[in-house]
Design an enzyme around this catalytic site. Structure first.
Site: not given
Length: 240
Positions: A8, A129
């Protein structure tokens, strides 16, 4: 099942967030390309990349470290975060990215997902998500009324390569994945599903392997950086 180690990217560094909160980030490596090479050297066959700044900005922000990863490794990589138009999709795929992940636009512009999946077969995934079963967009900052499973089912005929399902409340929390919700979503569609969020031990991987759904793979981030999940043992378990 494939293990997708997560890198990330925030401000050019490899970080991990807790529950997707940009204010709760831990820097694990200031050289993301070196981190990627170490994952590949350990035997990983895919990489999962996220442009965190891009997810909020709505356009690529961490392009330089992503390109360095693509140039410095020889395994396929998938990328999500800030990819919201055809030009950006084409640009990333032309630079050697194996798969783009479309999240926010899957809710706001599903026609783009379908167009991209037709134009680039096997190279477009949908990122779903969810917070308490409802889809969150724009870097998880906005929770919609869209049901995660219904969104997945809406792309059943679109030709997308995979669905990456993340339970936000488990992400980065090291408390285990939402196995039940992941299995339910995977059993509701024929699209390959990749589990994400909370994977922190070999027992978590065993639970996902035996969840009753044919998962394509699992994403892990913080547990690999913290050493809670032994990468070699994880790869062996998933390969068996």
């Amino acid at each position: 099942m494939i293990l997708y180690p997560a890198i990330d990217l925030k401000d050019g560094q490899a970080v991990r967030l807790v529950h997707g909160d940009m204010e709760r980030s831990t820097v694990f490596n200031d050289d993301p390309a070196a981190q990627a090479r170490s994952f590949v050297a350990a035997g990983c066959e895919w990489l999962h990349l996220v442009d965190l700044n891009g997810a909020f900005a709505g356009a690529p922000v961490n392009a330089a470290p992503v390109e360095a990863i693509l140039q410095g490794t020889d395994v396929p990589a998938q990328l999500g975060g800030g990819i919201r138009d055809m030009a950006t999709i084409e640009a990333w795929l032309s630079k050697g990215l194996a798969r783009v992940i479309l999240g926010t636009v899957a809710v706001e512009n599903p026609a783009l997902v379908r167009e991209a999946a037709r134009a680039f077969p096997g190279q477009v995934a949908v990122g779903i998500d969810a917070r308490n079963g409802r889809v969150a967009t724009k870097g998880w900052a906005k929770v919609t009324d869209v049901d995660a499973t219904e969104l997945a089912k809406s792309f059943e005929d679109a030709g997308v390569a995979a669905i990456i399902y993340t339970d936000i409340l488990r992400d980065g929390a090291m408390k285990g994945p939402n196995t039940e919700a992941t299995a339910a979503l995977a059993n509701a569609v024929s699209i390959p599903v990749i589990a994400s969020g909370g994977v922190s031990s070999l027992d978590d991987l065993r639970a996902l392997k035996s969840c009753g759904a044919p998962l394509n793979g699992v994403i892990s981030g913080r547990a690999l950086y913290d050493g809670a999940l032994d990468l070699g043992k994880a790869l062996k378990l998933l390969a068996d």
